[in-house]
Design a protein around this motif. Sequence first.
Motif, PDB file in Angstrom:
ATOM      1  N   VAL A 210       0.855  -1.188   0.000  1.00 28.02           N
ATOM      2  CA  VAL A 210       0.000   0.000   0.000  1.00 28.02           C
ATOM      3  C   VAL A 210       0.892   1.240   0.000  1.00 28.02           C
ATOM      4  O   VAL A 210       1.765   1.388   0.858  1.00 28.02           O
ATOM      5  N   PHE A 211       0.662   2.128  -0.949  1.00 27.10           N
ATOM      6  CA  PHE A 211       1.355   3.411  -0.976  1.00 27.10           C
ATOM      7  C   PHE A 211       0.407   4.481  -0.435  1.00 27.10           C
ATOM      8  O   PHE A 211      -0.644   4.737  -1.022  1.00 27.10           O
ATOM      9  N   TYR A 212       0.769   5.080   0.694  1.00 31.61           N
ATOM     10  CA  TYR A 212       0.018   6.195   1.261  1.00 31.61           C
ATOM     11  C   TYR A 212       0.599   7.476   0.661  1.00 31.61           C
ATOM     12  O   TYR A 212       1.575   8.033   1.157  1.00 31.61           O
ATOM     13  N   LEU A 213      -0.007   7.926  -0.407  1.00 33.18           N
ATOM     14  CA  LEU A 213       0.607   8.938  -1.263  1.00 33.18           C
ATOM     15  C   LEU A 213       0.792  10.285  -0.574  1.00 33.18           C
ATOM     16  O   LEU A 213       1.759  11.001  -0.855  1.00 33.18           O
ATOM     17  N   GLN A 214      -0.118  10.631   0.332  1.00 35.75           N
ATOM     18  CA  GLN A 214      -0.018  11.918   1.002  1.00 35.75           C
ATOM     19  C   GLN A 214       1.239  12.000   1.872  1.00 35.75           C
ATOM     20  O   GLN A 214       1.749  13.092   2.147  1.00 35.75           O
ATOM     21  N   GLU A 215       1.758  10.840   2.282  1.00 34.66           N
ATOM     22  CA  GLU A 215       2.924  10.817   3.152  1.00 34.66           C
ATOM     23  C   GLU A 215       4.237  10.748   2.367  1.00 34.66           C
ATOM     24  O   GLU A 215       5.318  10.652   2.958  1.00 34.66           O
ATOM     25  N   MET A 216       4.139  10.797   1.048  1.00 33.65           N
ATOM     26  CA  MET A 216       5.316  10.736   0.190  1.00 33.65           C
ATOM     27  C   MET A 216       5.540  12.094  -0.482  1.00 33.65           C
ATOM     28  O   MET A 216       4.606  12.892  -0.628  1.00 33.65           O
ATOM     29  N   GLU A 217       6.764  12.333  -0.882  1.00 34.39           N
ATOM     30  CA  GLU A 217       7.067  13.549  -1.629  1.00 34.39           C
ATOM     31  C   GLU A 217       6.921  13.258  -3.122  1.00 34.39           C
ATOM     32  O   GLU A 217       7.791  12.632  -3.736  1.00 34.39           O
ATOM     33  N   ILE A 218       5.820  13.684  -3.668  1.00 37.16           N
ATOM     34  CA  ILE A 218       5.533  13.474  -5.090  1.00 37.16           C
ATOM     35  C   ILE A 218       5.345  14.842  -5.733  1.00 37.16           C
ATOM     36  O   ILE A 218       4.380  15.552  -5.449  1.00 37.16           O
ATOM     37  N   ARG A 219       6.256  15.210  -6.592  1.00 42.63           N
ATOM     38  CA  ARG A 219       6.164  16.502  -7.266  1.00 42.63           C
ATOM     39  C   ARG A 219       5.337  16.381  -8.541  1.00 42.63           C
ATOM     40  O   ARG A 219       5.264  15.309  -9.133  1.00 42.63           O
ATOM     41  N   PRO A 220       4.745  17.471  -8.999  1.00 37.50           N
ATOM     42  CA  PRO A 220       3.946  17.421 -10.227  1.00 37.50           C
ATOM     43  C   PRO A 220       4.810  17.136 -11.451  1.00 37.50           C
ATOM     44  O   PRO A 220       5.997  17.464 -11.481  1.00 37.50           O
ATOM     45  N   CYS A 221       4.200  16.545 -12.462  1.00 42.37           N
ATOM     46  CA  CYS A 221       4.858  16.396 -13.755  1.00 42.37           C
ATOM     47  C   CYS A 221       5.049  17.781 -14.353  1.00 42.37           C
ATOM     48  O   CYS A 221       4.145  18.614 -14.323  1.00 42.37           O
ATOM     49  N   ILE A 222       6.244  18.034 -14.897  1.00 45.69           N
ATOM     50  CA  ILE A 222       6.532  19.355 -15.464  1.00 45.69           C
ATOM     51  C   ILE A 222       6.468  19.351 -16.996  1.00 45.69           C
ATOM     52  O   ILE A 222       6.799  20.344 -17.634  1.00 45.69           O
ATOM     53  N   GLY A 223       6.046  18.231 -17.578  1.00 39.34           N
ATOM     54  CA  GLY A 223       5.872  18.184 -19.026  1.00 39.34           C
ATOM     55  C   GLY A 223       7.143  18.399 -19.813  1.00 39.34           C
ATOM     56  O   GLY A 223       7.117  18.963 -20.909  1.00 39.34           O
ATOM     57  N   CYS A 224       8.275  17.912 -19.287  1.00 40.12           N
ATOM     58  CA  CYS A 224       9.555  18.145 -19.959  1.00 40.12           C
ATOM     59  C   CYS A 224       9.830  17.126 -21.070  1.00 40.12           C
ATOM     60  O   CYS A 224      10.672  17.358 -21.927  1.00 40.12           O
ATOM     61  N   TYR A 225       9.153  15.985 -21.036  1.00 38.16           N
ATOM     62  CA  TYR A 225       9.302  14.907 -22.027  1.00 38.16           C
ATOM     63  C   TYR A 225      10.695  14.283 -22.041  1.00 38.16           C
ATOM     64  O   TYR A 225      11.045  13.555 -22.972  1.00 38.16           O
ATOM     65  N   VAL A 226      11.488  14.542 -21.015  1.00 40.43           N
ATOM     66  CA  VAL A 226      12.811  13.933 -20.930  1.00 40.43           C
ATOM     67  C   VAL A 226      12.702  12.413 -20.787  1.00 40.43           C
ATOM     68  O   VAL A 226      13.587  11.679 -21.243  1.00 40.43           O
ATOM     69  N   CYS A 227      11.623  11.925 -20.205  1.00 38.54           N
ATOM     70  CA  CYS A 227      11.473  10.477 -20.016  1.00 38.54           C
ATOM     71  C   CYS A 227      11.439   9.722 -21.342  1.00 38.54           C
ATOM     72  O   CYS A 227      11.715   8.510 -21.380  1.00 38.54           O
ATOM     73  N   TYR A 228      11.122  10.411 -22.432  1.00 39.26           N
ATOM     74  CA  TYR A 228      11.089   9.752 -23.742  1.00 39.26           C
ATOM     75  C   TYR A 228      12.455   9.731 -24.426  1.00 39.26           C
ATOM     76  O   TYR A 228      12.579   9.230 -25.538  1.00 39.26           O
ATOM     77  N   ASP A 229      13.474  10.263 -23.747  1.00 38.90           N
ATOM     78  CA  ASP A 229      14.828  10.177 -24.283  1.00 38.90           C
ATOM     79  C   ASP A 229      15.478   8.847 -23.918  1.00 38.90           C
ATOM     80  O   ASP A 229      15.926   8.100 -24.785  1.00 38.90           O
TER      81      ASP A 229
END
Length: 294
Positions: free
Chosen positions: A141-160
């Motif tokens: 179980v991932f309790y998301l509120q207790e994790m540091e999750i930043r917003p996606c910045i739409g950089c598209y670097v993941c497709y490199d």
Amino acid sequence: MSESAAEKIQTIETPEGTFTLRLVQDDLGDIYPGMIRYTVDVLRGTETVYTYAINTYESAPESSLFDTRKAAEIVFARLAHDVASRPHLYTRPRVFTRPLPGTGTADVVILQGSPRRFGNSAKVASWCDDEATRAGLTSRVFYLQEMEIRPCIGCYVCYDQGYCPVEDDMPPIIRALESASVVVVCTPVYTGTVPAALKAVMDRCQWLHAREKVLGKKVHARGLLVAVAGRGGTEPFICVTRVVGMFMENLGIRPADPVLIGDLDRVRDVETIGGVEDDVRAALRALLAPRDEE
């Protein structure tokens, strides 16, 4: 993915050995229309010791200040000069990706999207966690509120190269989702949709979409949405089911019919609604059957 084409090749002889620079163009139009990736590799003999990649979606549309191909050619020229003048820096691989954790996988991955650690969504998540254990499977179980999750910045670097440059707690989630057999999303309805932490995770799973398209790391999971709402009826769930449905579709997760639990402003506690726990457990149990029985 479309075939790649070598645009430039340059060989450099140095005291540290023979280096080859290669500029490769990949047509990624099957992922996004018009997406082109340029990759500059530095090889020492046959070993790749440095890689730089950039794609056309990283720049603003029709930008006159940023030409992706020109940027790749500038990097190619600068690397050629650097390798020739400082070859000792390129005698071993220099890795700039973010490797995913080697541990933390589970058969059933549960994304608990509510900020309330002991609220109704958390109770639903605990039922799913327990049902997986009863079936002899591992769960997380991932309790998301207790994790540091930043917003996606739409950089598209993941497709490199298939990794995200944002530094936070997403890698364990990506690792778990990529190997899961079942993904459960437990969420309340917040202003007609999912809470911010859960939405951030779903957006950041573009990283997982990129890993599938670029590296062939496919998700092989069934999906279940369990949502709770203060108001009764089906209307409060319209946006939630669409948002979570699109999230699963984007990753190739095959969704089952959702379990939607309303009227909690009046009832308050999900555990007091007769038959609801059985419904949640039954919905998950149906997804836990061996694959050859599907």
